[in-house]
Write an enzyme that holds these catalytic residues in place. Structure first.
Site, PDB file in Angstrom:
ATOM      1  N   GLY A  72       0.788  -1.216   0.089  1.00 40.48           N
ATOM      2  CA  GLY A  72      -0.128   0.076   0.017  1.00 40.48           C
ATOM      3  C   GLY A  72       0.702   1.203   0.012  1.00 40.48           C
ATOM      4  O   GLY A  72       0.617   2.504   0.415  1.00 40.48           O
TER       5      GLY A  72
ATOM      6  N   GLY B 280      -0.419   4.965  -0.991  1.00 36.63           N
ATOM      7  CA  GLY B 280      -1.761   5.381  -0.372  1.00 36.63           C
ATOM      8  C   GLY B 280      -1.100   6.373   0.680  1.00 36.63           C
ATOM      9  O   GLY B 280       0.068   6.947   0.613  1.00 36.63           O
ATOM     10  N   GLN B 281      -2.304   7.002   1.459  1.00 34.59           N
ATOM     11  CA  GLN B 281      -1.945   8.224   2.215  1.00 34.59           C
ATOM     12  C   GLN B 281      -0.808   7.938   3.138  1.00 34.59           C
ATOM     13  O   GLN B 281       0.007   8.777   3.668  1.00 34.59           O
ATOM     14  CB  GLN B 281      -3.223   8.362   2.850  1.00 34.59           C
ATOM     15  CG  GLN B 281      -3.324   9.964   3.764  1.00 34.59           C
ATOM     16  CD  GLN B 281      -4.433   9.971   4.745  1.00 34.59           C
ATOM     17  OE1 GLN B 281      -5.070   9.193   5.136  1.00 34.59           O
ATOM     18  NE2 GLN B 281      -4.436  11.149   5.192  1.00 34.59           N
TER      19      GLN B 281
ATOM     20  N   ILE C 146      -2.063  -0.298  -7.982  1.00 32.35           N
ATOM     21  CA  ILE C 146      -2.462   0.073  -9.297  1.00 32.35           C
ATOM     22  C   ILE C 146      -2.206   1.810  -9.515  1.00 32.35           C
ATOM     23  O   ILE C 146      -1.409   1.926 -10.797  1.00 32.35           O
ATOM     24  CB  ILE C 146      -4.016   0.136  -9.575  1.00 32.35           C
ATOM     25  CG1 ILE C 146      -4.541  -1.444  -9.870  1.00 32.35           C
ATOM     26  CG2 ILE C 146      -4.435   1.082 -10.952  1.00 32.35           C
ATOM     27  CD1 ILE C 146      -6.123  -1.741  -9.898  1.00 32.35           C
TER      28      ILE C 146
ATOM     29  N   ASP D 288      -0.283  -7.720  -5.882  1.00 32.14           N
ATOM     30  CA  ASP D 288      -1.777  -7.722  -5.748  1.00 32.14           C
ATOM     31  C   ASP D 288      -1.875  -8.636  -4.292  1.00 32.14           C
ATOM     32  O   ASP D 288      -1.417 -10.015  -4.504  1.00 32.14           O
ATOM     33  CB  ASP D 288      -2.628  -8.224  -6.989  1.00 32.14           C
ATOM     34  CG  ASP D 288      -4.101  -8.482  -6.739  1.00 32.14           C
ATOM     35  OD1 ASP D 288      -4.357  -8.154  -5.277  1.00 32.14           O
ATOM     36  OD2 ASP D 288      -4.721  -8.693  -7.284  1.00 32.14           O
TER      37      ASP D 288
ATOM     38  N   TYR E  51     -15.724  -2.720   6.905  1.00 32.71           N
ATOM     39  CA  TYR E  51     -14.385  -2.341   7.440  1.00 32.71           C
ATOM     40  C   TYR E  51     -14.003  -2.654   8.683  1.00 32.71           C
ATOM     41  O   TYR E  51     -13.062  -3.331   9.210  1.00 32.71           O
ATOM     42  CB  TYR E  51     -14.295  -0.821   7.260  1.00 32.71           C
ATOM     43  CG  TYR E  51     -12.930  -0.089   7.779  1.00 32.71           C
ATOM     44  CD1 TYR E  51     -11.729  -0.285   6.838  1.00 32.71           C
ATOM     45  CD2 TYR E  51     -12.865   0.679   8.801  1.00 32.71           C
ATOM     46  CE1 TYR E  51     -10.492   0.313   7.175  1.00 32.71           C
ATOM     47  CE2 TYR E  51     -11.501   1.334   8.968  1.00 32.71           C
ATOM     48  CZ  TYR E  51     -10.440   1.019   8.283  1.00 32.71           C
ATOM     49  OH  TYR E  51      -9.136   1.545   8.339  1.00 32.71           O
TER      50      TYR E  51
ATOM     51  N   LYS F 173     -11.414  -5.493  10.478  1.00 32.33           N
ATOM     52  CA  LYS F 173     -10.295  -4.893  11.282  1.00 32.33           C
ATOM     53  C   LYS F 173     -10.180  -5.754  12.752  1.00 32.33           C
ATOM     54  O   LYS F 173      -9.022  -6.020  13.259  1.00 32.33           O
ATOM     55  CB  LYS F 173     -10.475  -3.374  11.672  1.00 32.33           C
ATOM     56  CG  LYS F 173     -10.021  -2.570  10.373  1.00 32.33           C
ATOM     57  CD  LYS F 173      -8.461  -2.737   9.863  1.00 32.33           C
ATOM     58  CE  LYS F 173      -8.193  -1.773   8.829  1.00 32.33           C
ATOM     59  NZ  LYS F 173      -6.802  -2.113   8.626  1.00 32.33           N
TER      60      LYS F 173
END
Ligand SMILES: NC(=O)c1ccc[n+]([C@@H]2O[C@H](COP(=O)([O-])OP(=O)(O)OC[C@H]3O[C@@H](n4cnc5c(N)ncnc54)[C@H](O)[C@@H]3O)[C@@H](O)[C@H]2O)c1
Length: 320
Positions: free
Chosen positions: A8, A11-12, A36, A53, A142, A146
């Site tokens: 990831g 990402g942020q 991606i 992936d 989500y 988690k």
């Protein structure tokens, strides 16, 4: 040293964590992996980058073997609002992806950092001063992934001895990469809109809604600190509450007004994200993290707001 891999990475969190790890351990020792999204020039020019992936185990294992990875920071996930839009895909990435990472870690002797979230709590959790160990019955996909992820990481530690560690992050606020579709994203959007238009007219979270939040430098510090912590001190390995501040939309707007006096906030509440927000803590008790591995945030709402406005006005090339 064995190498570090980050999933990831575009990402942020990943776009900042990779650079912090490269600064600390050396560029070539940190392998960034994305899915991606194309990496920024900064990310791809400073060290190794691969696409993977995590839904398939093969590409994860390939990189771990190729680079002799010893630690995985597993950030690849589908965030809360996006997960409600496509719960099946969220299950696949958040659960099967994590399972694949843990299996590879078991086979190749890797340590694993996995962030959980305030999303792991639900309406029956005590929402004020939310304890470290408490009721966790979230009603979002989500949240379900988690909680299951926290348990799976615990299981891999007790059953197979995989060195799994993690924190429950609150909403993360940053200026480098845009957030990836979470419920606390309003607290990032508000700064962009304040600088661009001096007004934020689409605050999708209702006035009076408290949620825990943290500025990205503190989140990065928490991830590195827990992975460097003395393992003999860690009692709650995979799900430490960590927080830095808790505020409402009107409180962040009030802080912005100190720098942009004519700033205006208006609401356009999204019922889905509002319902998620109301099922999350108002403020968490993070004393276990403070006691067991010395967690202590550096930023509060005032210091974060000052820096966010400065950094974003530089980035957007708009004078405050
Ligand atoms: N940002 C927050 O406010 C926040 C708060 C609490 C916890 N977290 C957790 O921190 C972690 C990182 O969050 P983020 O904000 O950087 O999310 P993000 O959405 O910005 O980034 C997640 C990345 O995962 C990648 N990804 C998606 N599917 C993938 C797949 N099949 N294989 C490999 N990669 C894939 C995406 O390309 C994306 O770049 C997540 O576990 C998230 O739940 C984030």
């Amino acid at each position: 040293m064995r190498k570090i891999m980050v999933t990831g990475a575009c990402g942020q969190v990943g776009s900042e964590l990779v650079m912090a790890l490269r600064d600390r351990y050396g560029n070539d020792n940190v392998i960034a992996t994305g899915h991606i999204t194309l990496p920024s020039e900064r990310l791809s020019n400073s060290g190794p980058f691969h696409f993977i992936d995590c839904i398939g185990i093969k590409s994860v294992e390939e990189i771990v073997k190729k680079h002799d990875v010893g630690t995985i920071y597993h950030l690849a996930a589908i965030l809360s609002a996006k997960a409600e839009a496509d719960p099946q895909h969220a299950w696949d990435v958040n659960i099967n992806g994590l399972y694949n990472v843990l299996e590879v870690a078991r086979e190749h002797g890797c340590a694993v950092f996995t962030p959980s979230s305030i999303g792991a709590f639900g309406l029956t959790t005590p929402l004020d001063n939310t304890p470290q160990d408490t009721i966790q019955r979230p009603n979002t996909m989500y949240g379900v992934t988690k909680v299951a992820g926290e348990l799976l990481c615990d299981y891999y530690y007790t059953r197979f001895g995989v060195d799994t560690r993690g924190v429950r992050w609150p909403g993360l606020i940053s200026y480098v990469a845009l957030p990836g579709g979470g419920t606390t994203d309003y607290a990032v959007e508000i700064y962009y809109e304040a600088i661009k238009h001096r007004r934020y007219t689409t605050c999708f979270i209702k006035e009076g809604t408290y949620m825990d939040m943290m500025y990205m430098p503190d989140a990065i510090k928490s991830a590195i600190d827990i992975m460097e912590a003395d393992p003999s001190k860690l009692k709650h390995r995979n799900a430490y509450n960590v927080t830095a501040m808790s505020f409402t939309p009107e409180a962040i707007a009030g802080e912005i007004k100190k720098h942009i006096p004519d700033f205006v906030i208006e609401y356009d509440v999204d019922p889905i994200r509002q319902a998620i927000a109301e099922s999350w803590p108002n403020n968490m008790d993070d004393s276990a993290a403070r006691k067991e591995w010395g967690w202590k945030p550096e930023y509060n709402l005032a210091s974060m707001t000052k820096e966010m406005l400065e950094k974003l006005s530089e980035k957007l090339k708009i004078k405050l």
